[in-house]
Design an enzyme around this catalytic site. Structure first.
Site, PDB file in Angstrom:
ATOM      1  N   GLY A  60      31.350  64.335  51.236  1.00 42.89           N
ATOM      2  CA  GLY A  60      32.005  63.792  52.441  1.00 42.89           C
ATOM      3  C   GLY A  60      32.423  62.347  52.234  1.00 42.89           C
ATOM      4  O   GLY A  60      33.551  61.954  52.563  1.00 42.89           O
ATOM      5  N   SER A  95      27.118  60.539  52.741  1.00 40.37           N
ATOM      6  CA  SER A  95      26.834  60.607  51.292  1.00 40.37           C
ATOM      7  C   SER A  95      27.665  61.713  50.636  1.00 40.37           C
ATOM      8  O   SER A  95      28.417  62.419  51.307  1.00 40.37           O
ATOM      9  CB  SER A  95      25.334  60.877  51.062  1.00 40.37           C
ATOM     10  OG  SER A  95      24.996  62.153  51.565  1.00 40.37           O
ATOM     11  N   GLY A  96      27.523  61.811  49.327  1.00 37.70           N
ATOM     12  CA  GLY A  96      28.049  62.947  48.561  1.00 37.70           C
ATOM     13  C   GLY A  96      29.534  63.231  48.694  1.00 37.70           C
ATOM     14  O   GLY A  96      30.378  62.331  48.644  1.00 37.70           O
ATOM     15  N   ASP A 120      27.754  64.644  65.254  1.00 36.54           N
ATOM     16  CA  ASP A 120      26.694  65.551  64.788  1.00 36.54           C
ATOM     17  C   ASP A 120      27.210  66.969  65.004  1.00 36.54           C
ATOM     18  O   ASP A 120      27.485  67.356  66.153  1.00 36.54           O
ATOM     19  CB  ASP A 120      25.420  65.285  65.613  1.00 36.54           C
ATOM     20  CG  ASP A 120      24.244  66.162  65.188  1.00 36.54           C
ATOM     21  OD1 ASP A 120      24.479  67.216  64.552  1.00 36.54           O
ATOM     22  OD2 ASP A 120      23.099  65.790  65.494  1.00 36.54           O
ATOM     23  N   TYR A 146      20.768  79.978  52.264  1.00 37.73           N
ATOM     24  CA  TYR A 146      21.926  79.094  52.057  1.00 37.73           C
ATOM     25  C   TYR A 146      23.176  79.937  51.766  1.00 37.73           C
ATOM     26  O   TYR A 146      24.243  79.726  52.369  1.00 37.73           O
ATOM     27  CB  TYR A 146      21.646  78.125  50.908  1.00 37.73           C
ATOM     28  CG  TYR A 146      22.812  77.218  50.584  1.00 37.73           C
ATOM     29  CD1 TYR A 146      23.158  76.175  51.433  1.00 37.73           C
ATOM     30  CD2 TYR A 146      23.582  77.416  49.437  1.00 37.73           C
ATOM     31  CE1 TYR A 146      24.233  75.339  51.142  1.00 37.73           C
ATOM     32  CE2 TYR A 146      24.650  76.591  49.132  1.00 37.73           C
ATOM     33  CZ  TYR A 146      24.979  75.556  49.993  1.00 37.73           C
ATOM     34  OH  TYR A 146      26.048  74.745  49.703  1.00 37.73           O
ATOM     35  N   LYS A 179      26.831  80.368  53.854  1.00 37.78           N
ATOM     36  CA  LYS A 179      28.172  80.169  53.286  1.00 37.78           C
ATOM     37  C   LYS A 179      28.989  81.471  53.363  1.00 37.78           C
ATOM     38  O   LYS A 179      30.192  81.438  53.575  1.00 37.78           O
ATOM     39  CB  LYS A 179      28.073  79.651  51.842  1.00 37.78           C
ATOM     40  CG  LYS A 179      27.469  78.236  51.737  1.00 37.78           C
ATOM     41  CD  LYS A 179      28.386  77.177  52.364  1.00 37.78           C
ATOM     42  CE  LYS A 179      27.835  75.771  52.221  1.00 37.78           C
ATOM     43  NZ  LYS A 179      28.693  74.726  52.785  1.00 37.78           N
TER      44      LYS A 179
HETATM   45  N1  LIG Z   1      25.999  69.531  46.095  1.00 38.65           N
HETATM   46  C1  LIG Z   1      26.342  70.753  45.758  1.00 38.65           C
HETATM   47  O1  LIG Z   1      25.934  71.277  44.714  1.00 38.65           O
HETATM   48  C2  LIG Z   1      27.271  71.527  46.619  1.00 38.65           C
HETATM   49  C3  LIG Z   1      27.469  71.227  47.949  1.00 38.65           C
HETATM   50  N2  LIG Z   1      28.319  72.005  48.699  1.00 38.65           N
HETATM   51  C4  LIG Z   1      28.534  71.717  50.112  1.00 38.65           C
HETATM   52  O2  LIG Z   1      29.122  70.440  50.234  1.00 38.65           O
HETATM   53  C5  LIG Z   1      28.831  69.893  51.501  1.00 38.65           C
HETATM   54  C6  LIG Z   1      28.367  68.462  51.336  1.00 38.65           C
HETATM   55  O3  LIG Z   1      27.181  68.442  50.590  1.00 38.65           O
HETATM   56  P1  LIG Z   1      26.810  67.282  49.558  1.00 38.65           P
HETATM   57  O4  LIG Z   1      27.743  66.172  49.685  1.00 38.65           O
HETATM   58  O5  LIG Z   1      26.586  67.896  48.248  1.00 38.65           O
HETATM   59  O6  LIG Z   1      25.360  66.885  50.118  1.00 38.65           O
HETATM   60  P2  LIG Z   1      24.796  65.548  50.801  1.00 38.65           P
HETATM   61  O7  LIG Z   1      23.394  65.879  51.155  1.00 38.65           O
HETATM   62  O8  LIG Z   1      25.061  64.373  49.949  1.00 38.65           O
HETATM   63  O9  LIG Z   1      25.670  65.415  52.127  1.00 38.65           O
HETATM   64  C7  LIG Z   1      25.506  66.239  53.231  1.00 38.65           C
HETATM   65  C8  LIG Z   1      26.116  65.535  54.417  1.00 38.65           C
HETATM   66  O10 LIG Z   1      26.048  66.399  55.553  1.00 38.65           O
HETATM   67  C9  LIG Z   1      25.496  65.634  56.607  1.00 38.65           C
HETATM   68  N3  LIG Z   1      24.897  66.436  57.670  1.00 38.65           N
HETATM   69  C10 LIG Z   1      23.838  67.245  57.621  1.00 38.65           C
HETATM   70  N4  LIG Z   1      23.605  67.759  58.841  1.00 38.65           N
HETATM   71  C11 LIG Z   1      24.542  67.241  59.678  1.00 38.65           C
HETATM   72  C12 LIG Z   1      24.862  67.386  61.051  1.00 38.65           C
HETATM   73  N5  LIG Z   1      24.101  68.132  61.860  1.00 38.65           N
HETATM   74  N6  LIG Z   1      25.928  66.713  61.546  1.00 38.65           N
HETATM   75  C13 LIG Z   1      26.677  65.926  60.770  1.00 38.65           C
HETATM   76  N7  LIG Z   1      26.424  65.719  59.461  1.00 38.65           N
HETATM   77  C14 LIG Z   1      25.372  66.387  58.932  1.00 38.65           C
HETATM   78  C15 LIG Z   1      24.499  64.701  55.952  1.00 38.65           C
HETATM   79  O11 LIG Z   1      24.138  63.664  56.843  1.00 38.65           O
HETATM   80  P3  LIG Z   1      22.696  62.929  56.793  1.00 38.65           P
HETATM   81  O12 LIG Z   1      22.812  61.877  55.731  1.00 38.65           O
HETATM   82  O13 LIG Z   1      22.555  62.370  58.165  1.00 38.65           O
HETATM   83  O14 LIG Z   1      21.687  63.979  56.477  1.00 38.65           O
HETATM   84  C16 LIG Z   1      25.359  64.253  54.787  1.00 38.65           C
HETATM   85  O15 LIG Z   1      26.285  63.292  55.201  1.00 38.65           O
HETATM   86  C17 LIG Z   1      27.809  70.827  52.140  1.00 38.65           C
HETATM   87  O16 LIG Z   1      28.464  71.685  53.050  1.00 38.65           O
HETATM   88  C18 LIG Z   1      27.283  71.638  50.962  1.00 38.65           C
HETATM   89  O17 LIG Z   1      26.828  72.905  51.361  1.00 38.65           O
HETATM   90  C19 LIG Z   1      29.016  73.047  48.169  1.00 38.65           C
HETATM   91  C20 LIG Z   1      28.876  73.361  46.853  1.00 38.65           C
HETATM   92  C21 LIG Z   1      27.974  72.646  45.991  1.00 38.65           C
HETATM   93  C1  LIG Z   2      19.717  80.621  38.555  1.00 38.89           C
HETATM   94  C2  LIG Z   2      20.967  80.917  37.767  1.00 38.89           C
HETATM   95  C3  LIG Z   2      22.057  80.099  37.806  1.00 38.89           C
HETATM   96  C4  LIG Z   2      22.064  78.998  38.789  1.00 38.89           C
HETATM   97  C5  LIG Z   2      23.060  78.534  39.510  1.00 38.89           C
HETATM   98  C6  LIG Z   2      22.945  77.487  40.488  1.00 38.89           C
HETATM   99  C7  LIG Z   2      21.659  76.787  40.665  1.00 38.89           C
HETATM  100  C8  LIG Z   2      24.035  77.173  41.214  1.00 38.89           C
HETATM  101  C9  LIG Z   2      24.031  76.222  42.265  1.00 38.89           C
HETATM  102  C10 LIG Z   2      25.101  76.080  43.055  1.00 38.89           C
HETATM  103  C11 LIG Z   2      25.099  75.241  44.207  1.00 38.89           C
HETATM  104  C12 LIG Z   2      24.051  74.248  44.426  1.00 38.89           C
HETATM  105  C13 LIG Z   2      26.054  75.403  45.133  1.00 38.89           C
HETATM  106  C14 LIG Z   2      26.060  74.719  46.371  1.00 38.89           C
HETATM  107  O1  LIG Z   2      26.721  75.110  47.289  1.00 38.89           O
HETATM  108  C15 LIG Z   2      23.217  80.363  36.909  1.00 38.89           C
HETATM  109  C16 LIG Z   2      23.692  79.097  36.241  1.00 38.89           C
HETATM  110  C17 LIG Z   2      24.322  80.997  37.725  1.00 38.89           C
HETATM  111  C18 LIG Z   2      22.862  81.321  35.779  1.00 38.89           C
HETATM  112  C19 LIG Z   2      22.163  82.498  36.273  1.00 38.89           C
HETATM  113  C20 LIG Z   2      20.896  82.124  36.915  1.00 38.89           C
END
Ligand SMILES: NC(=O)C1=CN([C@@H]2O[C@H](COP(=O)(O)OP(=O)(O)OC[C@H]3O[C@@H](n4cnc5c(N)ncnc54)[C@H](OP(=O)(O)O)[C@@H]3O)[C@@H](O)[C@H]2O)C=CC1
Ligand SMILES: CC1=C(/C=C/C(C)=C/C=C/C(C)=C/C=O)C(C)(C)CCC1
Length: 315
Positions: free
Chosen positions: A16, A13-14, A64, A154, A158
């Site tokens: 990836g 999903s997402g 995985d 989280y 990172k």
């Molecule tokens: N969405 C956001 O706001 C942001 C996301 N990111 C990062 O982007 C990346 C992708 O996230 P995003 O697409 O948003 O989220 P999704 O939840 O849509 O996708 C996450 C993916 O990671 C997989 N995954 C989780 N655990 C494992 C594992 N053990 N082995 C292999 N695959 C695994 C999930 O698989 P399954 O379906 O099986 O759970 C899924 O395919 C992450 O690293 C996230 O931290 C960074 C910044 C912002």
């Molecule tokens: C609470 C808060 C904020 C929230 C930011 C968020 C929720 C960011 C999420 C980022 C994600 C999900 C990254 C994934 O890797 C702002 C807008 C900075 C304004 C100040 C207070």
């Protein structure tokens, strides 16, 4: 045809999924994509989005990141075990007060987000070093640079990625390898929904009243709106990433969300580290309409950074 082999994790999903499809659909057919996921029964959305690329420039494989044997089996199954570009994307979120989270939950985030990359590299890096060729692309986050309220674990996962890659990048240079950290802000994916739904289920009885109230009435209350206003699409992140992987000299860090960069800039603007913390505090606690005020502030900084905005006094 001299195609580059791209291995991507977390493609069910997402980001990836978007990355796999976007790179496989490259018009010049420069890449052969191995789109991996831990659970192949979740492959349907990718199969559908991949369309005609499936079996041509895209293949789906099981991997995985928390299971060393599955990583080895996947890499062993590739022609000559060759990976030119590794995109480490698999990850998970976690929000809430730490007193309401179990150590097990926290370890699971570190195990996936941080040790997932470490496991991949233990398998893939030695081959890249031998070939003196390779690009390691890590989907980090703006939270790899800067902490956000109630994202303590989280953000730590990172930050761990970023410290690890920053150290490794020096060694990698000796072998002609590149490492790039992609740092998106909020992206509208399953991540957002999962994190929010889990957040709603948290048992806040272990938190004091002030903390519980802050989490429910400040953080969760504004969460969806933050994604709606600042959120990028996963396709947008995929476009940015494609640009990075085709560069001759790719950057070590790349932020994908220009609306967010004024906030991360606060970190670099103050070596003492107080500026971002105090600014975020004010954004959250010193305004009645938290969200509107925060967003106005972001826009203000955004305009200022472009030097095209004449500062006006707002009420
Ligand atoms: N969405 C956001 O706001 C942001 C996301 N990111 C990062 O982007 C990346 C992708 O996230 P995003 O697409 O948003 O989220 P999704 O939840 O849509 O996708 C996450 C993916 O990671 C997989 N995954 C989780 N655990 C494992 C594992 N053990 N082995 C292999 N695959 C695994 C999930 O698989 P399954 O379906 O099986 O759970 C899924 O395919 C992450 O690293 C996230 O931290 C960074 C910044 C912002
Ligand atoms: C609470 C808060 C904020 C929230 C930011 C968020 C929720 C960011 C999420 C980022 C994600 C999900 C990254 C994934 O890797 C702002 C807008 C900075 C304004 C100040 C207070």
């Amino acid at each position: 045809m001299n195609q580059k082999v791209v291995l991507i994790t977390g493609c069910s999903s997402g980001i990836g999924l978007a990355l796999a499809v976007h790179i496989a659909k490259d018009e010049k057919k420069r890449f052969m994509v191995y789109a991996t996921m831990r659970n192949l029964s979740k492959a349907e959305p990718l199969v559908e989005a991949a369309g005609r690329t499936l079996g041509r420039t895209l293949e789906i494989k099981q991997l995985d990141v928390c299971d060393e044997a599955s990583i080895k089996a996947c890499v062993d199954s590739l022609p000559e075990r060759r990976v030119d570009i590794l995109i480490s994307n698999a990850g998970m979120g976690l929000i809430g007060p730490i007193e309401c989270q179990s150590i097990e939950e926290m370890k699971s985030v570190m195990d996936t987000n941080f040790f997932g990359l470490v496991r991949l590299l233990k398998e893939i890096l030695p081959d890249m070093k031998r070939r003196k060729k390779g690009h390691i692309v890590v989907i980090s986050s703006v939270m790899g640079i800067q902490g956000i309220l109630f994202n303590d674990i989280y953000a730590a996962s990172k930050f761990a990625l970023e410290g690890f890659c920053e150290s490794l990048a020096i060694q990698a240079l000796r072998f002609g390898l590149n490492i790039s950290l992609i740092e998106p802000g909020p992206v509208i994916t399953e991540f957002e929904r999962k994190v929010y739904d889990e957040g709603l289920k948290i048992d806040l009885s272990k938190a004091d009243k002030v903390t519980a109230d802050m989490f429910t009435n400040v953080y969760l209350k504004n969460y969806k709106q933050i994604f709606e206003t600042l959120g990028q699409t996963p396709e947008d992140v995929a476009e940015h990433t494609l640009k990075i992987i085709i560069m001759d000299n790719p950057p070590f860090r790349h932020q994908t969300n220009t609306l967010y960069t004024p906030m991360t800039t606060l970190k670099y603007a103050d070596p003492n580290g107080d500026l971002p913390i105090e600014t975020f505090y004010k954004m959250v606690f010193e305004h009645d309409k938290v969200f509107t005020a925060s967003l106005n502030f972001i826009k203000l900084l955004h305009w200022r950074s472009r030097k095209s905005f004449k500062l006006e006094k707002s009420n």
